[in-house]
Design a protein around this motif. Sequence first.
Motif, PDB file in Angstrom:
ATOM      1  N   VAL A  25       0.871  -1.160   0.066  1.00  0.00           N
ATOM      2  CA  VAL A  25       0.055   0.081   0.048  1.00  0.00           C
ATOM      3  C   VAL A  25       0.918   1.292   0.047  1.00  0.00           C
ATOM      4  CG1 VAL A  25      -1.687   1.489   1.186  1.00  0.00           C
ATOM      5  CG2 VAL A  25      -1.823  -1.239   1.259  1.00  0.00           C
ATOM      6  N   PRO A  26       0.797   2.044  -1.131  1.00  0.00           N
ATOM      7  CA  PRO A  26       1.727   3.535  -0.941  1.00  0.00           C
ATOM      8  C   PRO A  26       1.387   4.182  -0.144  1.00  0.00           C
ATOM      9  CG  PRO A  26       0.082   3.312  -2.875  1.00  0.00           C
ATOM     10  CD  PRO A  26       0.041   1.911  -2.259  1.00  0.00           C
ATOM     11  N   PRO A  27       2.219   4.971   0.531  1.00  0.00           N
ATOM     12  CA  PRO A  27       1.750   6.042   1.592  1.00  0.00           C
ATOM     13  C   PRO A  27       0.713   6.984   1.011  1.00  0.00           C
ATOM     14  CG  PRO A  27       4.212   5.980   1.253  1.00  0.00           C
ATOM     15  CD  PRO A  27       3.646   5.281   0.135  1.00  0.00           C
ATOM     16  N   ALA A  28      -0.174   7.164   2.141  1.00  0.00           N
ATOM     17  CA  ALA A  28      -1.252   8.276   1.561  1.00  0.00           C
ATOM     18  C   ALA A  28      -0.719   9.695   1.621  1.00  0.00           C
ATOM     19  CB  ALA A  28      -2.461   7.921   2.633  1.00  0.00           C
ATOM     20  N   PRO A  29      -1.480  10.405   0.917  1.00  0.00           N
ATOM     21  CA  PRO A  29      -0.927  11.846   0.784  1.00  0.00           C
ATOM     22  C   PRO A  29      -1.138  12.509   2.033  1.00  0.00           C
ATOM     23  CG  PRO A  29      -2.379  11.430  -1.143  1.00  0.00           C
ATOM     24  CD  PRO A  29      -2.399  10.361  -0.226  1.00  0.00           C
ATOM     25  N   ALA A  30      -0.197  13.246   2.504  1.00  0.00           N
ATOM     26  CA  ALA A  30      -0.240  13.858   3.963  1.00  0.00           C
ATOM     27  C   ALA A  30      -1.191  14.855   3.903  1.00  0.00           C
ATOM     28  CB  ALA A  30       1.073  14.242   4.293  1.00  0.00           C
ATOM     29  N   ARG A  31      -1.994  14.986   4.804  1.00  0.00           N
ATOM     30  CA  ARG A  31      -2.882  16.335   5.298  1.00  0.00           C
ATOM     31  C   ARG A  31      -2.213  17.039   6.455  1.00  0.00           C
ATOM     32  NH1 ARG A  31      -8.757  13.046   5.135  1.00  0.00           N
ATOM     33  NH2 ARG A  31      -8.730  12.316   2.705  1.00  0.00           N
ATOM     34  N   ARG A  32      -2.106  18.094   6.106  1.00  0.00           N
ATOM     35  CA  ARG A  32      -1.293  18.982   7.154  1.00  0.00           C
ATOM     36  C   ARG A  32      -1.395  20.513   6.909  1.00  0.00           C
ATOM     37  NH1 ARG A  32       2.100  16.201   3.767  1.00  0.00           N
ATOM     38  NH2 ARG A  32       3.290  17.651   2.480  1.00  0.00           N
ATOM     39  N   ARG A  33      -1.051  21.099   7.802  1.00  0.00           N
ATOM     40  CA  ARG A  33      -1.204  22.605   7.883  1.00  0.00           C
ATOM     41  C   ARG A  33       0.101  23.087   7.104  1.00  0.00           C
ATOM     42  NH1 ARG A  33      -2.251  23.599  13.600  1.00  0.00           N
ATOM     43  NH2 ARG A  33      -0.984  21.892  13.859  1.00  0.00           N
ATOM     44  N   GLY A  34       0.356  24.368   6.867  1.00  0.00           N
ATOM     45  CA  GLY A  34       1.614  24.656   6.543  1.00  0.00           C
ATOM     46  C   GLY A  34       1.880  24.473   4.999  1.00  0.00           C
ATOM     47  N   PRO A  35       3.231  24.448   4.824  1.00  0.00           N
ATOM     48  CA  PRO A  35       3.752  24.411   3.391  1.00  0.00           C
ATOM     49  C   PRO A  35       3.594  22.891   2.791  1.00  0.00           C
ATOM     50  CG  PRO A  35       5.746  24.600   5.027  1.00  0.00           C
ATOM     51  CD  PRO A  35       4.436  24.690   5.668  1.00  0.00           C
ATOM     52  N   SER A  36       3.509  22.929   1.454  1.00  0.00           N
ATOM     53  CA  SER A  36       3.694  21.550   0.934  1.00  0.00           C
ATOM     54  C   SER A  36       5.064  21.421   0.767  1.00  0.00           C
ATOM     55  CB  SER A  36       2.820  21.531  -0.328  1.00  0.00           C
ATOM     56  OG  SER A  36       3.396  22.605  -1.360  1.00  0.00           O
ATOM     57  N   ALA A  37       5.605  19.895   0.673  1.00  0.00           N
ATOM     58  CA  ALA A  37       7.040  19.580   0.350  1.00  0.00           C
ATOM     59  C   ALA A  37       7.018  18.335  -0.055  1.00  0.00           C
ATOM     60  CB  ALA A  37       7.730  19.810   1.518  1.00  0.00           C
ATOM     61  N   THR A  38       7.905  17.952  -0.953  1.00  0.00           N
ATOM     62  CA  THR A  38       7.978  16.513  -1.408  1.00  0.00           C
ATOM     63  C   THR A  38       9.091  16.073  -0.332  1.00  0.00           C
ATOM     64  OG1 THR A  38       9.830  16.978  -2.781  1.00  0.00           O
ATOM     65  CG2 THR A  38       7.568  17.043  -3.866  1.00  0.00           C
ATOM     66  N   PHE A  39       9.229  14.608  -0.439  1.00  0.00           N
ATOM     67  CA  PHE A  39      10.087  13.842   0.505  1.00  0.00           C
ATOM     68  C   PHE A  39      11.508  14.258   0.191  1.00  0.00           C
ATOM     69  CE2 PHE A  39      12.906  10.252   1.169  1.00  0.00           C
ATOM     70  CZ  PHE A  39      13.199  10.378   2.315  1.00  0.00           C
ATOM     71  N   PRO A  40      11.829  13.889  -1.104  1.00  0.00           N
ATOM     72  CA  PRO A  40      13.238  14.174  -1.787  1.00  0.00           C
ATOM     73  C   PRO A  40      13.742  15.863  -1.338  1.00  0.00           C
ATOM     74  CG  PRO A  40      12.007  13.254  -3.187  1.00  0.00           C
ATOM     75  CD  PRO A  40      10.934  13.468  -2.267  1.00  0.00           C
ATOM     76  N   GLU A  41      12.971  16.870  -1.692  1.00  0.00           N
ATOM     77  CA  GLU A  41      13.224  18.174  -1.464  1.00  0.00           C
ATOM     78  C   GLU A  41      13.715  18.239   0.303  1.00  0.00           C
ATOM     79  OE1 GLU A  41      11.271  22.774  -1.285  1.00  0.00           O
ATOM     80  OE2 GLU A  41      10.019  20.909  -1.471  1.00  0.00           O
ATOM     81  N   LEU A  42      12.644  17.986   1.067  1.00  0.00           N
ATOM     82  CA  LEU A  42      12.933  18.022   2.559  1.00  0.00           C
ATOM     83  C   LEU A  42      14.143  17.155   2.862  1.00  0.00           C
ATOM     84  CD1 LEU A  42      11.799  19.486   4.748  1.00  0.00           C
ATOM     85  CD2 LEU A  42      10.097  17.629   5.119  1.00  0.00           C
ATOM     86  N   ALA A  43      14.335  16.144   2.512  1.00  0.00           N
ATOM     87  CA  ALA A  43      15.248  15.106   2.801  1.00  0.00           C
ATOM     88  C   ALA A  43      16.654  15.932   2.575  1.00  0.00           C
ATOM     89  CB  ALA A  43      15.326  13.801   2.398  1.00  0.00           C
ATOM     90  N   ARG A  44      16.905  16.392   1.373  1.00  0.00           N
ATOM     91  CA  ARG A  44      18.009  16.976   1.078  1.00  0.00           C
ATOM     92  C   ARG A  44      18.378  18.384   1.728  1.00  0.00           C
ATOM     93  NH1 ARG A  44      16.375  14.576  -4.008  1.00  0.00           N
ATOM     94  NH2 ARG A  44      17.836  13.244  -4.424  1.00  0.00           N
ATOM     95  N   ALA A  45      17.257  19.135   2.078  1.00  0.00           N
ATOM     96  CA  ALA A  45      17.193  20.304   3.105  1.00  0.00           C
ATOM     97  C   ALA A  45      17.848  19.984   4.380  1.00  0.00           C
ATOM     98  CB  ALA A  45      16.008  20.961   2.967  1.00  0.00           C
ATOM     99  N   LEU A  79      19.212   7.971  -0.713  1.00  0.00           N
ATOM    100  CA  LEU A  79      17.971   9.023  -1.498  1.00  0.00           C
ATOM    101  C   LEU A  79      18.066   8.447  -3.147  1.00  0.00           C
ATOM    102  CD1 LEU A  79      18.293  12.234   0.102  1.00  0.00           C
ATOM    103  CD2 LEU A  79      16.807  10.556   0.567  1.00  0.00           C
ATOM    104  N   GLY A  80      17.693   7.342  -3.447  1.00  0.00           N
ATOM    105  CA  GLY A  80      17.658   6.832  -4.772  1.00  0.00           C
ATOM    106  C   GLY A  80      18.306   5.323  -5.153  1.00  0.00           C
TER     107      GLY A  80
END
Length: 283
Positions: A25-45, A79-80
Amino acid sequence: MVVITRKSGETVRIAETSLVAGKVVPPAPARRRGPSATFPELARATARAWQPVESEPLGEWTLRAAAGFTRRANSALPLGDPGLPVPDALTRVREWYAARKLPAYIQTATGAEGTQELLGAALDRHGWRREVSAEVRIAALAPIGDLDSDISGVRLSRTLDDAWLRRYQRFGEPNPAVRPVLGSGPSVWFASVAGTGEVPAAIGRCVVDGRWAGFMAVEVDPALRRQGLATTVMTALARQALDEGASAAWLQVEADNDGARALYDGMGFAVHHHYHHYRWAEA
Protein backbone atom coordinates in the motif's frame (compact mmCIF):
# COMPACT_ATOMS: atom_id res chain seq x y z
CA MET A 1 7.38 -15.17 8.45
CA VAL A 2 6.18 -12.00 6.66
CA VAL A 3 7.35 -8.56 7.79
CA ILE A 4 4.88 -5.67 7.42
CA THR A 5 5.95 -2.05 7.81
CA ARG A 6 3.35 0.38 9.07
CA LYS A 7 3.40 4.00 7.95
CA SER A 8 4.99 5.02 11.25
CA GLY A 9 7.93 2.72 10.46
CA GLU A 10 6.95 0.08 13.01
CA THR A 11 7.50 -3.47 11.73
CA VAL A 12 5.15 -6.35 12.50
CA ARG A 13 5.87 -10.02 11.85
CA ILE A 14 3.04 -12.32 10.75
CA ALA A 15 3.28 -16.05 10.17
CA GLU A 16 2.77 -16.88 6.48
CA THR A 17 0.32 -19.62 7.42
CA SER A 18 -2.05 -17.00 8.86
CA LEU A 19 -1.83 -14.68 5.84
CA VAL A 20 -4.84 -14.76 3.51
CA ALA A 21 -3.94 -11.93 1.11
CA GLY A 22 -1.75 -8.88 0.96
CA LYS A 23 -0.46 -6.07 -1.21
CA VAL A 24 1.95 -3.15 -0.96
CA VAL A 25 0.00 0.00 0.00
CA PRO A 26 1.64 3.28 -1.04
CA PRO A 27 1.77 6.05 1.56
CA ALA A 28 -1.33 8.23 1.65
CA PRO A 29 -0.93 11.90 0.76
CA ALA A 30 -0.21 13.82 3.93
CA ARG A 31 -2.94 16.10 5.28
CA ARG A 32 -1.29 18.89 7.16
CA ARG A 33 -1.17 22.59 7.71
CA GLY A 34 1.64 24.73 6.48
CA PRO A 35 3.80 24.43 3.37
CA SER A 36 3.71 21.57 0.91
CA ALA A 37 6.93 19.64 0.41
CA THR A 38 8.06 16.50 -1.33
CA PHE A 39 10.09 13.99 0.62
CA PRO A 40 13.21 14.32 -1.60
CA GLU A 41 13.21 18.12 -1.26
CA LEU A 42 12.87 18.02 2.50
CA ALA A 43 15.35 15.16 2.94
CA ARG A 44 18.02 17.06 1.03
CA ALA A 45 17.35 20.28 2.95
CA THR A 46 17.69 18.49 6.29
CA ALA A 47 20.90 16.81 5.11
CA ARG A 48 22.46 20.12 4.05
CA ALA A 49 21.75 21.51 7.52
CA TRP A 50 23.75 18.77 9.30
CA GLN A 51 26.71 17.90 7.13
CA PRO A 52 29.35 15.25 7.84
CA VAL A 53 33.08 15.78 7.93
CA GLU A 54 33.57 13.10 5.30
CA SER A 55 31.23 11.74 2.63
CA GLU A 56 31.34 9.43 -0.37
CA PRO A 57 28.70 8.60 -2.99
CA LEU A 58 27.41 5.08 -3.47
CA GLY A 59 25.29 5.53 -6.55
CA GLU A 60 22.54 7.87 -5.35
CA TRP A 61 23.22 6.97 -1.72
CA THR A 62 25.64 9.04 0.36
CA LEU A 63 27.98 7.54 2.95
CA ARG A 64 28.58 10.06 5.76
CA ALA A 65 31.01 10.12 8.68
CA ALA A 66 31.90 12.62 11.41
CA ALA A 67 33.98 10.73 14.00
CA GLY A 68 30.81 9.29 15.51
CA PHE A 69 29.18 12.64 16.42
CA THR A 70 25.43 11.98 15.98
CA ARG A 71 23.78 9.28 13.93
CA ARG A 72 22.64 11.84 11.35
CA ALA A 73 26.24 12.69 10.41
CA ASN A 74 27.39 9.06 10.62
CA SER A 75 24.85 7.19 8.55
CA ALA A 76 24.24 6.32 4.93
CA LEU A 77 21.56 8.48 3.31
CA PRO A 78 19.77 6.37 0.65
CA LEU A 79 18.02 8.85 -1.64
CA GLY A 80 17.69 6.79 -4.81
CA ASP A 81 19.45 3.84 -6.45
CA PRO A 82 22.78 2.72 -4.94
CA GLY A 83 23.89 1.39 -8.32
CA LEU A 84 24.20 -2.12 -6.86
CA PRO A 85 21.80 -4.82 -5.79
CA VAL A 86 20.63 -3.94 -2.28
CA PRO A 87 22.49 -6.84 -0.56
CA ASP A 88 25.75 -5.72 -2.22
CA ALA A 89 25.10 -2.09 -1.31
CA LEU A 90 24.55 -3.07 2.31
CA THR A 91 27.85 -4.94 2.30
CA ARG A 92 29.60 -1.86 0.93
CA VAL A 93 28.03 0.29 3.66
CA ARG A 94 29.25 -2.09 6.37
CA GLU A 95 32.77 -2.15 4.94
CA TRP A 96 32.94 1.65 4.64
CA TYR A 97 32.04 2.24 8.27
CA ALA A 98 34.19 -0.64 9.52
CA ALA A 99 37.19 0.98 7.83
CA ARG A 100 36.52 4.06 9.96
CA LYS A 101 35.93 2.04 13.12
CA LEU A 102 32.34 3.29 13.27
CA PRO A 103 29.07 1.37 13.62
CA ALA A 104 27.23 1.02 10.31
CA TYR A 105 23.99 3.03 10.20
CA ILE A 106 21.46 3.68 7.45
CA GLN A 107 18.89 6.46 7.72
CA THR A 108 15.48 5.69 6.20
CA ALA A 109 12.11 7.41 6.15
CA THR A 110 8.47 6.36 6.20
CA GLY A 111 5.03 7.91 6.07
CA ALA A 112 5.07 10.16 3.00
CA GLU A 113 5.00 9.75 -0.75
CA GLY A 114 8.41 8.59 -1.98
CA THR A 115 9.67 7.34 1.38
CA GLN A 116 11.46 4.05 1.98
CA GLU A 117 9.11 1.50 3.54
CA LEU A 118 10.42 -1.25 1.27
CA LEU A 119 14.06 -0.46 2.10
CA GLY A 120 13.24 -0.60 5.81
CA ALA A 121 11.71 -4.05 5.36
CA ALA A 122 14.80 -5.15 3.41
CA LEU A 123 17.09 -3.90 6.17
CA ASP A 124 15.10 -5.86 8.72
CA ARG A 125 15.43 -9.03 6.63
CA HIS A 126 19.18 -8.57 6.22
CA GLY A 127 19.95 -8.27 9.93
CA TRP A 128 19.79 -4.50 10.50
CA ARG A 129 17.95 -3.28 13.58
CA ARG A 130 16.20 0.05 14.08
CA GLU A 131 17.60 1.98 17.06
CA VAL A 132 15.77 5.29 17.04
CA SER A 133 12.91 7.03 15.26
CA ALA A 134 11.97 10.67 14.99
CA GLU A 135 9.39 12.92 13.40
CA VAL A 136 10.23 15.45 10.70
CA ARG A 137 7.79 18.32 11.12
CA ILE A 138 7.06 21.35 8.96
CA ALA A 139 5.21 24.62 9.45
CA ALA A 140 4.74 28.06 7.94
CA LEU A 141 7.55 30.27 9.18
CA ALA A 142 5.76 33.64 9.50
CA PRO A 143 3.47 32.61 12.40
CA ILE A 144 6.55 31.56 14.40
CA GLY A 145 8.18 34.91 13.81
CA ASP A 146 4.93 36.64 14.77
CA LEU A 147 4.70 34.99 18.18
CA ASP A 148 4.29 37.45 21.03
CA SER A 149 7.68 36.86 22.59
CA ASP A 150 10.22 39.36 23.91
CA ILE A 151 13.39 38.53 22.00
CA SER A 152 15.44 41.46 23.34
CA GLY A 153 17.52 39.09 25.47
CA VAL A 154 18.40 36.75 22.61
CA ARG A 155 21.87 37.01 21.14
CA LEU A 156 22.25 35.86 17.52
CA SER A 157 25.66 35.01 16.14
CA ARG A 158 27.29 33.35 13.18
CA THR A 159 29.96 32.06 15.55
CA LEU A 160 29.74 28.91 17.64
CA ASP A 161 31.32 29.91 20.93
CA ASP A 162 32.36 27.93 24.00
CA ALA A 163 29.46 29.25 26.10
CA TRP A 164 26.89 27.94 23.59
CA LEU A 165 28.58 24.53 23.60
CA ARG A 166 28.44 24.36 27.38
CA ARG A 167 24.63 24.32 27.18
CA TYR A 168 24.56 21.87 24.25
CA GLN A 169 24.04 18.35 25.62
CA ARG A 170 24.44 16.15 22.53
CA PHE A 171 28.00 15.03 23.05
CA GLY A 172 30.13 13.85 25.95
CA GLU A 173 33.84 13.48 25.34
CA PRO A 174 35.55 16.17 23.22
CA ASN A 175 35.10 15.38 19.54
CA PRO A 176 36.82 17.30 16.73
CA ALA A 177 33.76 16.86 14.51
CA VAL A 178 31.36 18.81 16.75
CA ARG A 179 32.23 22.30 15.55
CA PRO A 180 32.44 21.44 11.82
CA VAL A 181 29.07 19.66 11.88
CA LEU A 182 27.30 22.38 13.88
CA GLY A 183 28.84 25.06 11.69
CA SER A 184 27.79 23.42 8.44
CA GLY A 185 24.94 24.60 6.25
CA PRO A 186 24.08 27.35 3.77
CA SER A 187 23.32 30.11 6.35
CA VAL A 188 23.84 29.13 9.98
CA TRP A 189 22.75 31.09 13.05
CA PHE A 190 23.30 30.38 16.74
CA ALA A 191 21.00 31.85 19.38
CA SER A 192 21.60 32.11 23.11
CA VAL A 193 19.93 33.65 26.15
CA ALA A 194 22.27 34.61 28.97
CA GLY A 195 22.05 32.65 32.21
CA THR A 196 23.23 33.44 35.71
CA GLY A 197 26.73 32.08 35.08
CA GLU A 198 28.87 31.16 32.09
CA VAL A 199 26.30 28.71 30.70
CA PRO A 200 23.42 30.19 28.66
CA ALA A 201 19.90 29.70 29.95
CA ALA A 202 18.78 28.62 26.48
CA ILE A 203 20.26 28.03 23.04
CA GLY A 204 19.15 27.21 19.52
CA ARG A 205 20.47 26.76 16.01
CA CYS A 206 18.85 27.62 12.68
CA VAL A 207 19.98 26.91 9.13
CA VAL A 208 18.44 29.02 6.38
CA ASP A 209 18.42 27.31 2.99
CA GLY A 210 16.30 28.91 0.28
CA ARG A 211 12.67 28.80 1.40
CA TRP A 212 13.50 26.54 4.34
CA ALA A 213 14.55 27.39 7.88
CA GLY A 214 15.62 24.36 9.90
CA PHE A 215 15.55 24.54 13.71
CA MET A 216 17.92 22.37 15.73
CA ALA A 217 19.64 22.17 19.12
CA VAL A 218 16.95 24.09 21.00
CA GLU A 219 17.88 23.45 24.64
CA VAL A 220 16.90 25.11 27.91
CA ASP A 221 18.37 24.92 31.39
CA PRO A 222 16.23 22.24 33.12
CA ALA A 223 15.66 24.60 36.05
CA LEU A 224 14.18 27.22 33.71
CA ARG A 225 11.89 25.11 31.55
CA ARG A 226 8.23 26.02 30.98
CA GLN A 227 9.06 29.72 31.11
CA GLY A 228 8.87 30.34 27.36
CA LEU A 229 12.61 30.38 26.67
CA ALA A 230 12.44 27.81 23.87
CA THR A 231 9.69 29.83 22.19
CA THR A 232 11.73 33.02 22.59
CA VAL A 233 14.80 31.44 20.97
CA MET A 234 12.79 30.05 18.06
CA THR A 235 10.97 33.34 17.51
CA ALA A 236 14.25 35.23 17.27
CA LEU A 237 15.69 32.70 14.84
CA ALA A 238 12.48 32.69 12.77
CA ARG A 239 12.59 36.46 12.38
CA GLN A 240 16.18 36.26 11.18
CA ALA A 241 15.24 33.55 8.68
CA LEU A 242 12.28 35.61 7.43
CA ASP A 243 14.66 38.52 6.84
CA GLU A 244 16.72 36.19 4.63
CA GLY A 245 13.69 35.23 2.54
CA ALA A 246 12.69 31.90 4.08
CA SER A 247 8.98 31.07 4.30
CA ALA A 248 8.80 27.48 5.62
CA ALA A 249 10.17 25.79 8.72
CA TRP A 250 11.22 22.26 9.57
CA LEU A 251 12.56 20.49 12.60
CA GLN A 252 13.16 16.97 13.88
CA VAL A 253 11.92 15.66 17.22
CA GLU A 254 12.23 12.20 18.70
CA ALA A 255 8.95 10.38 18.89
CA ASP A 256 9.09 9.95 22.69
CA ASN A 257 9.84 13.63 23.49
CA ASP A 258 6.32 14.55 24.55
CA GLY A 259 7.23 17.98 25.93
CA ALA A 260 8.89 19.16 22.74
CA ARG A 261 6.14 17.70 20.58
CA ALA A 262 3.51 19.62 22.56
CA LEU A 263 5.52 22.85 22.16
CA TYR A 264 5.80 22.36 18.40
CA ASP A 265 2.11 21.48 18.10
CA GLY A 266 1.35 24.91 19.53
CA MET A 267 3.58 26.57 16.96
CA GLY A 268 1.77 24.92 14.07
CA PHE A 269 4.28 22.20 13.24
CA ALA A 270 2.73 19.05 11.77
CA VAL A 271 4.37 15.73 10.96
CA HIS A 272 5.56 15.38 7.36
CA HIS A 273 7.25 11.99 7.71
CA HIS A 274 9.20 9.83 10.16
CA TYR A 275 12.86 8.91 9.92
CA HIS A 276 14.65 5.93 11.40
CA HIS A 277 18.24 4.88 11.96
CA TYR A 278 19.02 1.22 11.33
CA ARG A 279 22.22 -0.26 12.71
CA TRP A 280 23.97 -3.34 11.45
CA ALA A 281 23.57 -5.97 14.15
CA GLU A 282 26.88 -7.79 14.11
CA ALA A 283 26.70 -11.52 14.78
